[in-house]
Design a protein around this motif. Structure first.
Motif, PDB file in Angstrom:
ATOM      1  N   GLN A 148      40.118   0.787  26.761  1.00 30.10           N
ATOM      2  CA  GLN A 148      39.881  -0.472  26.038  1.00 30.10           C
ATOM      3  C   GLN A 148      38.726  -1.255  26.660  1.00 30.10           C
ATOM      4  O   GLN A 148      37.834  -1.737  25.961  1.00 30.10           O
ATOM      5  N   ILE A 149      38.755  -1.376  27.977  1.00 32.83           N
ATOM      6  CA  ILE A 149      37.729  -2.157  28.664  1.00 32.83           C
ATOM      7  C   ILE A 149      36.374  -1.457  28.553  1.00 32.83           C
ATOM      8  O   ILE A 149      35.352  -2.104  28.289  1.00 32.83           O
ATOM      9  N   ALA A 150      36.347  -0.141  28.743  1.00 32.91           N
ATOM     10  CA  ALA A 150      35.082   0.609  28.658  1.00 32.91           C
ATOM     11  C   ALA A 150      34.460   0.478  27.278  1.00 32.91           C
ATOM     12  O   ALA A 150      33.240   0.283  27.154  1.00 32.91           O
ATOM     13  N   GLN A 151      35.263   0.588  26.227  1.00 35.05           N
ATOM     14  CA  GLN A 151      34.716   0.458  24.880  1.00 35.05           C
ATOM     15  C   GLN A 151      34.203  -0.958  24.628  1.00 35.05           C
ATOM     16  O   GLN A 151      33.152  -1.136  24.003  1.00 35.05           O
ATOM     17  N   THR A 152      34.907  -1.953  25.123  1.00 37.37           N
ATOM     18  CA  THR A 152      34.462  -3.333  24.971  1.00 37.37           C
ATOM     19  C   THR A 152      33.120  -3.532  25.673  1.00 37.37           C
ATOM     20  O   THR A 152      32.186  -4.128  25.112  1.00 37.37           O
ATOM     21  N   MET A 153      33.015  -3.023  26.884  1.00 35.49           N
ATOM     22  CA  MET A 153      31.771  -3.155  27.640  1.00 35.49           C
ATOM     23  C   MET A 153      30.648  -2.369  26.965  1.00 35.49           C
ATOM     24  O   MET A 153      29.531  -2.873  26.833  1.00 35.49           O
ATOM     25  N   ARG A 156      29.396  -4.166  23.990  1.00 30.08           N
ATOM     26  CA  ARG A 156      28.601  -5.320  24.417  1.00 30.08           C
ATOM     27  C   ARG A 156      27.214  -4.885  24.904  1.00 30.08           C
ATOM     28  O   ARG A 156      26.236  -5.591  24.737  1.00 30.08           O
ATOM     29  N   TYR A 157      27.120  -3.693  25.493  1.00 28.02           N
ATOM     30  CA  TYR A 157      25.843  -3.168  25.994  1.00 28.02           C
ATOM     31  C   TYR A 157      25.003  -2.530  24.898  1.00 28.02           C
ATOM     32  O   TYR A 157      23.898  -2.069  25.156  1.00 28.02           O
ATOM     33  N   GLY A 158      25.539  -2.441  23.677  1.00 29.46           N
ATOM     34  CA  GLY A 158      24.768  -1.906  22.559  1.00 29.46           C
ATOM     35  C   GLY A 158      24.983  -0.431  22.288  1.00 29.46           C
ATOM     36  O   GLY A 158      24.232   0.173  21.525  1.00 29.46           O
ATOM     37  N   TYR A 159      26.023   0.160  22.865  1.00 28.98           N
ATOM     38  CA  TYR A 159      26.312   1.575  22.636  1.00 28.98           C
ATOM     39  C   TYR A 159      27.345   1.730  21.515  1.00 28.98           C
ATOM     40  O   TYR A 159      28.101   0.806  21.218  1.00 28.98           O
ATOM     41  N   ASP A 160      27.378   2.910  20.900  1.00 23.40           N
ATOM     42  CA  ASP A 160      28.340   3.199  19.840  1.00 23.40           C
ATOM     43  C   ASP A 160      29.725   3.425  20.435  1.00 23.40           C
ATOM     44  O   ASP A 160      29.866   4.037  21.488  1.00 23.40           O
TER      45      ASP A 160
END
Length: 195
Positions: A148-153, A156-160
């Motif tokens: 969850q945290i990795a996907q949120t980050m 936010r960083y502009g990755y899919d």
């Protein structure tokens, strides 16, 4: 997810031939000795990037350094090189025909055969790479908060991220070692949203 996959592939080497890498990371992050490579790579990505994010005044996608001369120049300036930074036209000429593959070999590299094999495997063999869904299945429910945290980050960083992505509210901080000196850096999903 590409960086996490890269670390998954290299993880076994860290555990066997380059144990100093694991020992160094264990000084700041909590891991068990039997941690799986996907779990190690995911947690390390979350913890490392969240720590940098909380302390840095500026960040950029690494891939930008292979295509955007302004990002390279901004990094040079942020590093304090000032008038020693090359002009944009010089940077642009150096970026032409450069690969965007972060695991490729570079001219003059002295990588071992094992490193060449790992680079090739990471860069070329998609069957060894995880999607967000397969990574979540691999690390198990006990580590779901890191997905969850990795996907949120990453978002936010502009990755899919996946179509099913739901942003998490999370916080990261130093946590105690049970009376030992120094603390570990870790991240937590805010409880009100995790339920």
């Amino acid at each position: 997810i590409k960086t996490i996959n890269s670390r998954i592939v290299k993880c076994e080497r860290f555990k066997t031939n380059q144990k100093h890498v694991i020992r160094m990371v264990k000084n700041y992050e909590l891991y068990s000795d039997d941690e799986s490579c996907p779990s190690f790579a995911l947690k390390h990505w979350v913890r490392r990037n969240s720590f940098v994010e909380s302390h840095a005044s500026w960040r950029v996608q690494t891939e930008s350094f292979f295509s955007d001369q302004l990002s390279v120049w901004e990094l040079c300036m942020a590093a304090g090189f000032g008038d020693r930074c090359p002009e944009l036209s010089v940077i642009d000429s150096q970026l032409k025909n450069k690969t965007t593959n972060l695991n490729s070999l570079y001219s003059g590299a002295t990588f071992s055969k094992e490193q060449e094999r790992l680079n090739y495997k990471t860069a070329r063999n998609d069957t060894d790479l995880h999607s967000w869904e397969s990574l979540a299945n691999s690390v198990g429910q006990q580590n779901h908060k890191y997905i969850q945290i990795a996907q949120t980050m990453a978002h936010r960083y502009g990755y899919d991220v996946t179509n099913e992505f739901i942003p998490s509210d999370h916080y990261c901080k130093f946590t105690g070692r049970g009376g030992q000196s120094n603390d570990y850096w870790d991240c937590f999903v805010t409880e009100a949203l995790a339920e």
